[in-house]
Structure formats: structure tokens, C-alpha cells
Write a protein that holds these residues in place. Sequence first.
Motif, mmCIF file in Angstrom:
data_model
loop_
_atom_site.group_PDB
_atom_site.id
_atom_site.type_symbol
_atom_site.label_atom_id
_atom_site.label_comp_id
_atom_site.label_asym_id
_atom_site.label_seq_id
_atom_site.Cartn_x
_atom_site.Cartn_y
_atom_site.Cartn_z
ATOM 1 N N ARG A 267 -0.138 34.454 26.833
ATOM 2 C CA ARG A 267 -1.216 35.165 27.531
ATOM 3 C C ARG A 267 -1.435 34.608 28.935
ATOM 4 N N ALA A 268 -1.142 33.320 29.110
ATOM 5 C CA ALA A 268 -1.344 32.683 30.419
ATOM 6 C C ALA A 268 -0.083 32.722 31.274
ATOM 7 N N ASN A 269 0.898 33.516 30.888
ATOM 8 C CA ASN A 269 2.158 33.561 31.629
ATOM 9 C C ASN A 269 1.902 33.822 33.118
ATOM 10 N N GLY A 270 2.420 32.955 33.965
ATOM 11 C CA GLY A 270 2.183 33.052 35.403
ATOM 12 C C GLY A 270 0.989 32.249 35.870
ATOM 13 N N GLY A 271 0.172 31.792 34.914
ATOM 14 C CA GLY A 271 -1.045 31.070 35.265
ATOM 15 C C GLY A 271 -1.020 29.621 34.826
ATOM 16 N N THR A 272 -2.186 29.119 34.385
ATOM 17 C CA THR A 272 -2.360 27.701 34.065
ATOM 18 C C THR A 272 -2.960 27.544 32.677
ATOM 19 N N VAL A 273 -2.435 26.562 31.927
ATOM 20 C CA VAL A 273 -2.997 26.208 30.623
ATOM 21 C C VAL A 273 -3.563 24.800 30.719
ATOM 22 N N PHE A 274 -4.830 24.662 30.356
ATOM 23 C CA PHE A 274 -5.482 23.352 30.349
ATOM 24 C C PHE A 274 -5.578 22.866 28.909
ATOM 25 N N LEU A 275 -4.885 21.774 28.602
ATOM 26 C CA LEU A 275 -4.881 21.188 27.261
ATOM 27 C C LEU A 275 -5.791 19.961 27.265
ATOM 28 N N ASP A 276 -6.987 20.138 26.747
ATOM 29 C CA ASP A 276 -7.945 19.037 26.700
ATOM 30 C C ASP A 276 -7.686 18.180 25.459
ATOM 31 N N GLU A 277 -8.013 16.891 25.553
ATOM 32 C CA GLU A 277 -7.810 15.925 24.454
ATOM 33 C C GLU A 277 -6.357 15.919 23.968
ATOM 34 N N ILE A 278 -5.434 15.890 24.918
ATOM 35 C CA ILE A 278 -4.011 15.917 24.577
ATOM 36 C C ILE A 278 -3.592 14.677 23.793
ATOM 37 N N GLY A 279 -4.339 13.598 23.965
ATOM 38 C CA GLY A 279 -3.995 12.353 23.268
ATOM 39 C C GLY A 279 -4.218 12.407 21.771
ATOM 40 N N ASP A 280 -4.870 13.478 21.275
ATOM 41 C CA ASP A 280 -5.165 13.570 19.846
ATOM 42 C C ASP A 280 -4.115 14.348 19.055
ATOM 43 N N VAL A 281 -3.114 14.929 19.724
ATOM 44 C CA VAL A 281 -2.133 15.734 18.980
ATOM 45 C C VAL A 281 -1.169 14.818 18.227
ATOM 46 N N SER A 282 -0.655 15.320 17.109
ATOM 47 C CA SER A 282 0.234 14.537 16.251
ATOM 48 C C SER A 282 1.621 14.406 16.872
ATOM 49 N N PRO A 283 2.400 13.385 16.477
ATOM 50 C CA PRO A 283 3.773 13.251 16.977
ATOM 51 C C PRO A 283 4.626 14.484 16.718
ATOM 52 N N ALA A 284 4.411 15.141 15.561
ATOM 53 C CA ALA A 284 5.201 16.340 15.239
ATOM 54 C C ALA A 284 4.909 17.463 16.229
ATOM 55 N N PHE A 285 3.648 17.618 16.584
ATOM 56 C CA PHE A 285 3.301 18.687 17.522
ATOM 57 C C PHE A 285 3.699 18.324 18.950
ATOM 58 N N GLN A 286 3.758 17.038 19.246
ATOM 59 C CA GLN A 286 4.190 16.617 20.576
ATOM 60 C C GLN A 286 5.600 17.114 20.887
ATOM 61 N N VAL A 287 6.458 17.153 19.861
ATOM 62 C CA VAL A 287 7.832 17.639 20.052
ATOM 63 C C VAL A 287 7.828 19.090 20.523
ATOM 64 N N LYS A 288 6.967 19.899 19.937
ATOM 65 C CA LYS A 288 6.895 21.319 20.300
ATOM 66 C C LYS A 288 6.355 21.503 21.715
ATOM 67 N N LEU A 289 5.395 20.680 22.104
ATOM 68 C CA LEU A 289 4.883 20.753 23.471
ATOM 69 C C LEU A 289 5.942 20.334 24.481
ATOM 70 N N LEU A 290 6.752 19.356 24.091
ATOM 71 C CA LEU A 290 7.799 18.875 24.992
ATOM 72 C C LEU A 290 8.780 19.990 25.333
ATOM 73 N N TYR A 335 4.870 12.050 27.731
ATOM 74 C CA TYR A 335 3.908 11.450 28.667
ATOM 75 C C TYR A 335 4.376 11.627 30.108
ATOM 76 N N TYR A 336 5.650 11.330 30.369
ATOM 77 C CA TYR A 336 6.142 11.414 31.746
ATOM 78 C C TYR A 336 6.257 12.871 32.214
ATOM 79 N N ARG A 337 6.444 13.792 31.261
ATOM 80 C CA ARG A 337 6.437 15.218 31.630
ATOM 81 C C ARG A 337 5.035 15.670 32.024
ATOM 82 N N LEU A 338 4.057 15.197 31.298
ATOM 83 C CA LEU A 338 2.676 15.582 31.582
ATOM 84 C C LEU A 338 2.131 14.894 32.819
ATOM 85 N N ALA A 339 2.524 13.639 33.001
ATOM 86 C CA ALA A 339 1.929 12.803 34.054
ATOM 87 C C ALA A 339 2.762 12.804 35.325
#
Length: 342
Positions: A267-290, A335-339
Motif C-alpha cells: 500500500r505504501a509503494n512509492g512512499g515511506t514505511v515507519f517501523l516503530d519499536e523495530i528492536g522488539d521483532v523476533s529473529p525469524a521475522f528479522q530475516v523477512k524484513l532483511l 542493523y546495518y541495512r536499517l542504520a
Amino acid sequence: MTALPTILVVDDEQRSLESLYRILEDDFDVKTALTIQEAEQLLQQEWVQVILCDQRMPELTGVEFLKQVREKWPDVIRMIISGYTNSDDIIHALNDAGIYQYISKPWHPDKLIHLLKNACQMYDLQRQNESLSVELKRLSTHVDKSITAKREKLRDSYLLKDQLSINGKECRDDGIVRTSESSMNDVCEKISRVAPYDVSVLLTGESGTGKELAARKLHYNSLRWDKVFVVENCGALPDELLESELFGYKRGAFTGAVEDRVGLFERANGGTVFLDEIGDVSPAFQVKLLRVLQEGEIRPLGSGKTRHVDVRIIAATNKHLETEVREGRFREDLYYRLAAVT
């Protein structure tokens, strides 16, 4: 009183014209023409909805005439009536002249009236469709302008304005109101410098320090300001629900998935996604975000196909992610992708 639909009957035999007129006059406003010239003159003068033309005419065949009608008066519904059932004539009528109906003699009066009423209804539906298309185009343009105006207003609220005075103190307002001596000035200036660059940004700070406000300032000062800005609190949802929210799902992907759902990334294609509290996601879900950050691809739950998305990701956390990385709770590559900027 409702006006009767107008039909034009073209036939070179006077008796046939008179017979058709008597049969049709109660249900239609009937115009008649013995020649092609008379028919063209009537088409220029009258608002005709349907033409019923004999195939065998002395000047042109009915198909040849209706082919010309198709070019000059394309909205008029065209019908052929003929005592000959030559298959080539029928094929040419359908292909060349766009004939709605090829009627063979002898015809039954009730059936002929029924066919003509259907043709008139089709004409009306075509006109309604054209009107709705025009209205929809106007509405779409109006909505687009309205959305653009609102986004411009939002953008203006995050641009640096003239300095103002509050309670005798000199202040700045670019969506974040602060005094000229505020420690936030350096942060806001850095945001303004970083915003135009299409890179991921990681915002850190305690809860309530304005990370979402900073994310909005980044978005509305970027080249993506006229596109969607969406927010997701990653710490408030379990992995399964978070995945369905961000990536979407197909019908039947899980119990309760009764229809397809488009995820926030799409839905945000072309725009911006703000992921708040990113430090709380599980290692398994981190792979999908990567994968989203590396490849720009998502795969909705229950789907076998990936979809490309173009989004800028801004993440925020109140945790010290470098410590989380050292202790193995947060992926170093993510982390380095996000930061790209912190």
C-alpha cells in the motif's frame, strides 16, 4: 410523457416501409427512408438510436451503408433485415459494419419489436456508460487534486517557517516546535539534510521523545513527500499478525482469511514505511524484513509469488541495537541495512 426511442428504417420498397411503420409506430418514433441519401439526411437532422436497414439496396448494400454509418455516427445501433441468408453477408455485417443483429425474413412482429427494444436499451446503456466514465474521470481528477492539496499542506507543516515568539522566547517551527537554544535544533538540522537522500534511517531514543514526528519530518522533506506514509508498531503484534499486516495475505492463507488483503508495504509503494519499536521483532521475522531491504521484494502469506515494492524504510527503537547485535538478539546485517543513517 416519456419520449419514444427513435429508430430509422431504410428500405427501397415502399410497401415494406409502410408495413414496418404500422408494426412499430406504437412502440417507437419511426423515421423512414427509401434511399441512402434520405437516410443520411435524417441521421444529420434527427437523434436516431437504432437503424434497421434492408440488405439489398440499389445504391449500396445495407452492410456497406452501415459501415459508413459506423464511421460517422458510431453510437447508433445498427441492424440488418434481409430475405437472403448468405453466410458471407452475415460475416461481413458482423465484422465490417459492427452489426448488432442480422434479421432474416420472414420475421415475426413481436420478435422484431423485442429485438428493437433491446437495441434501444443497449444504446441507452452505452450513453450512460459514457456519462459515468466522464464523471468518474472528473471525480478522479478532483480526488487527486484534493489529496495532493492535503499532502502539500502536510508537507508545509514540516518545512522550516519564519521564527516565531512564544512567551517572549524565540522559537522555530518545522513540525517540531522548539526554542532557538533547544538541543533538538541539531537533530532537526540533521533530519533536513538527510531527508532528500533515499536511504534507510534508524531513529533511537526513549519512548515519548518524538521519533514518529521525526519520521514524518523525514518523509515530508523527501522526494517521496507526495506518496503514502504508513506507520506500524512492531512491538504491539505477534509475528504472525505483524507479517499479515506488513506483507498482506491471500484468501485461505489461514483461518479467518476470507479475502485477499494488501499489506502495508504494498500500500505504501512509492512512499515511506515507519517501523516503530523495530528492536522488539523476533529473529525469524528479522530475516523477512532483511529481504525487503535487500531485494525490495515481499511475498504475501499464502502466495507463491513475490512482488516488488519501492519503499523507504524508517525504523525506530528505544533499545540500544548495537548491544542487541553483540548479544545475538538482533541480526547484524539487518542493523546495518536499517542504520544507513542514525
